[in-house]
Design a protein around this motif. Structure first.
Motif, short mmCIF file in Angstrom:
data_model
loop_
_atom_site.label_atom_id
_atom_site.label_comp_id
_atom_site.label_asym_id
_atom_site.label_seq_id
_atom_site.Cartn_x
_atom_site.Cartn_y
_atom_site.Cartn_z
N VAL A 1 0.83 -1.21 0.00
CA VAL A 1 0.00 0.00 0.00
C VAL A 1 0.86 1.26 0.00
O VAL A 1 0.61 2.20 -0.74
N GLY A 2 1.92 1.26 0.80
CA GLY A 2 2.82 2.41 0.86
C GLY A 2 3.48 2.69 -0.47
O GLY A 2 3.60 3.85 -0.89
N PHE A 3 3.91 1.65 -1.17
CA PHE A 3 4.54 1.82 -2.48
C PHE A 3 3.54 2.41 -3.47
O PHE A 3 3.86 3.34 -4.21
N LEU A 4 2.32 1.86 -3.48
CA LEU A 4 1.31 2.35 -4.42
C LEU A 4 0.98 3.81 -4.14
O LEU A 4 0.86 4.61 -5.07
N GLU A 5 0.84 4.16 -2.86
CA GLU A 5 0.55 5.55 -2.50
C GLU A 5 1.70 6.47 -2.89
O GLU A 5 1.48 7.53 -3.48
N ALA A 6 2.92 6.06 -2.60
CA ALA A 6 4.10 6.89 -2.89
C ALA A 6 4.26 7.13 -4.39
O ALA A 6 4.75 8.18 -4.81
N ASN A 7 3.84 6.16 -5.19
CA ASN A 7 3.98 6.28 -6.65
C ASN A 7 2.69 6.74 -7.33
O ASN A 7 2.59 6.68 -8.55
N ARG A 8 1.74 7.18 -6.50
CA ARG A 8 0.47 7.71 -7.00
C ARG A 8 -0.22 6.77 -7.98
O ARG A 8 -0.75 7.19 -9.02
N ILE A 9 -0.21 5.49 -7.62
CA ILE A 9 -0.89 4.48 -8.43
C ILE A 9 -2.29 4.31 -7.85
O ILE A 9 -2.44 4.06 -6.65
N ASN A 10 -3.28 4.46 -8.70
CA ASN A 10 -4.67 4.33 -8.27
C ASN A 10 -4.93 2.89 -7.84
O ASN A 10 -4.70 1.96 -8.60
N PHE A 11 -5.41 2.70 -6.61
CA PHE A 11 -5.69 1.36 -6.11
C PHE A 11 -6.85 1.39 -5.14
O PHE A 11 -7.24 2.44 -4.64
N GLN A 12 -7.37 0.20 -4.88
CA GLN A 12 -8.47 0.04 -3.94
C GLN A 12 -8.08 -1.07 -2.97
O GLN A 12 -7.66 -2.14 -3.40
N GLU A 13 -8.19 -0.80 -1.68
CA GLU A 13 -7.98 -1.84 -0.67
C GLU A 13 -9.29 -2.58 -0.47
O GLU A 13 -10.33 -1.96 -0.31
N VAL A 14 -9.21 -3.90 -0.47
CA VAL A 14 -10.39 -4.72 -0.23
C VAL A 14 -10.10 -5.54 1.02
O VAL A 14 -9.18 -6.37 1.03
N ASP A 15 -10.85 -5.29 2.09
CA ASP A 15 -10.63 -5.95 3.37
C ASP A 15 -11.39 -7.28 3.39
O ASP A 15 -12.62 -7.29 3.48
N ILE A 16 -10.65 -8.38 3.32
CA ILE A 16 -11.30 -9.69 3.27
C ILE A 16 -11.85 -10.13 4.62
O ILE A 16 -12.60 -11.10 4.68
N THR A 17 -11.50 -9.43 5.70
CA THR A 17 -12.06 -9.79 7.00
C THR A 17 -13.45 -9.21 7.19
O THR A 17 -14.19 -9.64 8.07
N MET A 18 -13.81 -8.23 6.40
CA MET A 18 -15.11 -7.58 6.53
C MET A 18 -16.11 -8.05 5.46
O MET A 18 -17.31 -7.97 5.67
N LEU A 19 -15.60 -8.50 4.33
CA LEU A 19 -16.47 -8.85 3.21
C LEU A 19 -16.25 -10.30 2.79
O LEU A 19 -15.34 -10.62 2.03
#
Length: 108
Positions: free
Chosen positions: A24-42
């Motif tokens: 997640v940190g790498f994607l954020e730092a490189n401004r890559i559009n992403f979505q986190e999907v929490d498998i513990t909630m869904l």
């Protein structure tokens, strides 16, 4: 195209948490559009993730651990695959994205 990172917000494993943070940190730092999907909630998302990981990437016992990375519905890999692509400077290819350098070159 949206990169989807399947994570477990309530994981008791420090290694899993660090791996998720690294991706997640790498994607954020490189401004890559992403979505986190929490498998513990869904539950539906967790089952979808398990079904869409290729057989060769599934462990012999148990379920695959997060983070698992997809580009829309296309499986990219797990943390180890991500780490290798980062070490080889091929993350954009790993994610199925064009490199920001290629976009800049096209604009010139």
């Amino acid at each position: 195209m949206v990169i989807k990172v399947y994570v477990a917000s309530s994981s008791g494993s420090i290694a899993v948490k660090k791996h998720q943070q690294a991706v997640v940190g790498f994607l954020e730092a490189n401004r890559i559009n992403f979505q986190e999907v929490d498998i513990t909630m869904l539950e539906e998302q967790r089952l979808w993730m398990y079904r869409n990981i290729p057989k060769e990437k599934k462990p012999e016992k148990g379920n695959p651990l997060p983070p698992q990375i997809f580009n829309e519905d296309r499986y990219c890999g797990d943390y180890e695959d991500f780490f290798q692509s980062k070490e080889n400077n091929t993350v954009f290819a790993f994610l199925g994205l064009s490199s920001p350098l290629s976009k800049t070159a096209l604009e010139c």
